[in-house]
Design an enzyme around this catalytic site. Sequence first.
Site, PDB file in Angstrom:
ATOM      1  N   SER A  93      -0.271   3.866  -3.253  1.00 36.41           N
ATOM      2  CA  SER A  93       0.317   4.705  -2.636  1.00 36.41           C
ATOM      3  C   SER A  93      -0.167   6.261  -3.840  1.00 36.41           C
ATOM      4  O   SER A  93      -0.461   7.202  -3.825  1.00 36.41           O
ATOM      5  CB  SER A  93       1.637   5.086  -2.810  1.00 36.41           C
ATOM      6  OG  SER A  93       1.946   4.861  -4.194  1.00 36.41           O
ATOM      7  N   HIS A 129       4.079   2.831   2.511  1.00 41.98           N
ATOM      8  CA  HIS A 129       3.593   3.844   2.814  1.00 41.98           C
ATOM      9  C   HIS A 129       2.344   3.804   3.766  1.00 41.98           C
ATOM     10  O   HIS A 129       1.474   4.167   4.730  1.00 41.98           O
ATOM     11  CB  HIS A 129       1.852   3.818   1.667  1.00 41.98           C
ATOM     12  CG  HIS A 129       2.724   4.965   0.534  1.00 41.98           C
ATOM     13  ND1 HIS A 129       3.135   6.172   0.498  1.00 41.98           N
ATOM     14  CD2 HIS A 129       3.066   4.327  -0.379  1.00 41.98           C
ATOM     15  CE1 HIS A 129       3.419   6.243  -0.154  1.00 41.98           C
ATOM     16  NE2 HIS A 129       4.154   5.661  -1.269  1.00 41.98           N
ATOM     17  N   LYS A 179       9.113   8.034   4.104  1.00 46.08           N
ATOM     18  CA  LYS A 179       7.576   8.516   4.704  1.00 46.08           C
ATOM     19  C   LYS A 179       7.588   8.417   6.293  1.00 46.08           C
ATOM     20  O   LYS A 179       8.051   9.743   5.877  1.00 46.08           O
ATOM     21  CB  LYS A 179       6.529   7.535   4.190  1.00 46.08           C
ATOM     22  CG  LYS A 179       6.443   7.190   2.769  1.00 46.08           C
ATOM     23  CD  LYS A 179       7.302   7.493   2.033  1.00 46.08           C
ATOM     24  CE  LYS A 179       6.626   7.112   0.530  1.00 46.08           C
ATOM     25  NZ  LYS A 179       7.874   7.240  -0.708  1.00 46.08           N
TER      26      LYS A 179
END
Length: 404
Positions: free
Chosen positions: A185, A213, A244
């Site tokens: 990330s 992610h 996310k």
Amino acid sequence: MSISKRFAELEHIRSALNEADADPGRIVMERMLSATEAEIAGRRTILAGTNNYLGLTFEPGILEAAHQALCEQGSGTTGSRMANGSFASHVALERSFAEFYGMPAAMIFSTGYQANLGILTGLLRPGDKVVIDAHSHASIYDGCRLSGADFFPFRHNDPEDLRKRLRRLGDDARGALVVTEGLYSMLGDIAPLAELLAVTEEFGAYLMVDEAHSLGVYGEQGRGVSEAAGILDRVDFITGTFSKSLGSMGGYCVSRHEQLNLLRYGSRPYIFTASSSPVNIAAAHWALDHIRSHPELRETLWSNVARLYGGLKDLGCTLGAEPSPVVAVRVASHDEAARIWNELLAAGVYVNLVVPPASPDGASLLRCSVSAGHSPEQIDTIVTAFGEAISRTAFAGACCSGQA
């Protein structure tokens, strides 16, 4: 260290940020305008640092699903599933995650952080061996520490260093746990999962991949880097988050081992935390179904990634990794990063300011997260703002030293 000394230490950190006028904690989004815009300090601001990769947080369908759950199931569960029982919606979402990944078992947690904490502390005991990528998320480090297991970092994204670490464990390598991430990330680099899995299997160890992610972003069906690498059916445990691509809040683990369900009886973060609210569950479930049926979201996202990455590269910025939804601009120092970050804010563009110890390898970063919700015009505005911010600071050229 006494509590008063700890307070003094934290006050020193806050003061240093204030002196540099670079405290991300002061940012308040006074009014959300869309998935990609908010009002900050009375200014309409493009959000390029919120991890809203598929831009789903304001989709009418997700809002309707959340509203219906609120009205029909209430505002919260008021307890853990082991104490209060499970809502049918929790069970249904676990079933959908298992089906999505083609796995026999799935568990959901109240946050993505707790998913890693819950799985690691549920699986491991003192004396067990864990080998983790050195750039692993804090939740992975904390889960290993709380478990009491012996854990050893291997060099970031380095299969050969992993092999050396496992070899040093001798007989203990068999049955050890290897932990990595799919998409990292901070710098936006992806793990060489096929190579890491080959090493893991060579020593008879287990592999856990955090796809927080990369869910919805990589793979033909959006199942992450494990799918893109062609190894999904051989990974032992996959964890991730709702916060996310799914535009909600919560976490999950899926496994090719049906015994994952036994962790419900031994994972303290699962047993002793109130389960996710019906609103969060409904929103995540809608989003999971949506990304399965709308692959064009990924196409739009990757088009935006190429546009932003190419634009920043043309400015001469030093970028953290190959193109991905995380585009990190390396800056020579904390002070330089802070100056440019403030210039971007003044221009109506919000990105993440990341400095040590949060950043890897001592880097100072201006981290952008790209969304499918960004329009081409917004991407161009972000690039223009970077160019003007760099030229306006006394450190012109600070992040324009060529491609890394």
